[in-house]
Design an enzyme around this catalytic site. Structure first.
Site, PDB file in Angstrom:
ATOM      1  N   HIS A 112     -11.253   2.624   8.830  1.00  0.00           N
ATOM      2  CA  HIS A 112      -9.927   2.661   8.182  1.00  0.00           C
ATOM      3  C   HIS A 112     -10.038   2.100   6.769  1.00  0.00           C
ATOM      4  CE1 HIS A 112      -5.332   2.261   8.551  1.00  0.00           C
ATOM      5  NE2 HIS A 112      -5.642   1.907   7.316  1.00  0.00           N
ATOM      6  N   HIS A 136      -0.479   4.583  11.135  1.00  0.00           N
ATOM      7  CA  HIS A 136      -0.209   3.217  10.675  1.00  0.00           C
ATOM      8  C   HIS A 136       1.076   2.733  11.340  1.00  0.00           C
ATOM      9  CE1 HIS A 136      -2.945   4.036   7.310  1.00  0.00           C
ATOM     10  NE2 HIS A 136      -2.751   2.843   6.809  1.00  0.00           N
ATOM     11  N   HIS A 158      -3.115  -1.330  12.836  1.00  0.00           N
ATOM     12  CA  HIS A 158      -2.318  -2.563  12.655  1.00  0.00           C
ATOM     13  C   HIS A 158      -1.634  -3.010  13.942  1.00  0.00           C
ATOM     14  CE1 HIS A 158      -3.381  -2.338   8.536  1.00  0.00           C
ATOM     15  NE2 HIS A 158      -2.677  -1.241   8.301  1.00  0.00           N
TER      16      HIS A 158
END
Ligand SMILES: [Zn+2]
Length: 393
Positions: free
Chosen positions: A55, A208, A240
């Site tokens: 990422h 995300h 995340h």
């Protein structure tokens, strides 16, 4: 290729042969042979799977350009608005910045990269075309997956769904997404587009998700349910997932179990000071968790260097991974775990595994992480691409 006197992560010293991008054999020192020109004696240095950057934002980075003074922002939406202005003030073209950063990452032992690429109503597909060109230029030394990333949302930024569709048709590999609730305010509308594009193009997904608390955890369960319904098990990543560090025990357990069942991977860069997913607990549920760089010297953060050993060290300190087995787990989070998320298989250091390898000046995996060991050589698909720290290009 014959790699002699390699210290393996398990502690044994072996000779290793590779052919056609795979590890062919591992044997006692002196027991294997290869053409004399393809011999690399690493004299007891550590030989490990090369790192996988799962990422990063290669189009956002200001790498190699002058420092753009950072402007504060209270939330993600403001940060996006600030970036839409500031990004036009960076002098070097996207192609040059991305290329230089990729070469630096390669010198750090990373041979495979997944990069998100911004798509919005302002720049449209400009960054997509820039990164497709860079990928083509560097195809002989590095593998790059690109994600169509709707940085300004899909529902609230008209035309983005069609632009993502065009990007996928042009060669982008994955469908991205961003905070269905927090940015678009329409969870179903956002996920309908993301999963719809994945189905139409036969692509995997990487979303995300900064949305926190019960809402974010609910979105994770929605994504898990859609993943199973679309037959996309093991092909969806959520980056995340801060909500996993916020919710109560019961919600966490239910969510983690559903993520594991759908084979969803979780990426954490372990940024301070926000809550982050508890890595050990997630792994206890069987969830694949990996670590990655995310932003490197861009409008989101002036810090970052693309060194995944640095990232493993950050994860260890944030998650209190001080025991040897935990530090080894952090090493997996920059090698075999992202390889699994990126469907790079079989990956490791056994016979038949892909021969992407890094030679580290370290007596063990733990010391490699703790000391951010010097990278001596890097091998990609069985070919030397970094020798004595220098990229061969
Ligand atoms: Zn990101």
């Amino acid at each position: 290729m014959l790699i002699c006197n390699a210290l393996l992560p398990g502690g044994q010293v072996r000779d290793v042969t590779t052919d056609e991008g795979r590890i062919v054999a591992l044997g006692e020192p002196g027991s294997l042979s290869a053409p004399k020109t393809d011999v690399l004696d690493i004299e007891g240095a550590l030989l490990a799977p090369a790192f996988v950057e799962g990422h990063v934002h290669l189009d956002k980075t200001h790498f190699g350009a002058e420092l753009v003074p950072h402007e504060g922002a209270p939330d993600v939406q403001t940060r996006i608005a600030v970036e839409r202005t500031l990004r036009h003030k960076v002098s070097r073209p996207v192609e040059q910045r991305a290329r230089d950063l990729i070469l630096r990452m390669l010198s750090f032992g990373t041979t495979r990269i997944r990069s998100h690429v911004d798509i919005d109503s302002d720049i449209k597909l400009a960054n997509v075309h820039a990164l497709l060109a860079v990928r083509e230029q560097l195809r002989d030394i590095v593998d790059i997956q690109l994600v169509a990333f709707p940085q300004s949302g899909i529902v609230r930024d008209p035309g983005v769904a069609d632009l993502m569709d065009a990007a996928l048709a042009a060669g982008v590999d994955l469908v991205g997404g961003l905070d269905p609730h927090g940015i678009d305010g329409d969870i179903d509308g956002h996920l309908d587009v993301v999963f719809g594009l994945a189905a139409r193009h036969g692509k995997s997904i990487d979303i995300h998700l900064h949305d926190g608390g019960a809402i974010g955890a609910g979105e994770l369960r929605d994504i898990a349910a859609r993943t199973k319904a679309h037959g996309l098990n093991d092909r969806v990543t959520v980056s995340h997932a801060f909500s996993l560090g916020m919710v109560d025990e019961l919600t966490f357990g239910q969510t983690a179990a559903q993520l594991a069942e759908a084979g969803i991977s979780i990426m954490t860069s372990s940024p301070p000071p926000v809550p982050v997913p508890p890595v050990a607990r997630l792994r206890g549920y069987g969830v694949n968790v990996f670590a990655a760089s995310d932003n490197i010297r861009d409008c989101w953060s002036p810090f970052g260097n693309g060194d995944l050993l640095d990232r493993a060290s950050i994860v260890c300190q944030r998650q209190e991974f001080f025991a040897n087995e935990d530090i080894r787990g952090a090493f997996e989070m920059i090698s075999t775990a992202p390889a699994r998320a990126l469907s790079i298989s079989p990956y490791g250091i056994a016979q038949g595994d892909l021969s992407d390898l890094v030679v580290l000046d370290a007596p063990s995996v733990e010391e490699a992480v703790i000391n951010r060991a010097r990278r001596l050589h890097v091998i990609r698909r069985g070919r030397l691409v970094v020798k004595d720290g220098e990229v061969l290009i």
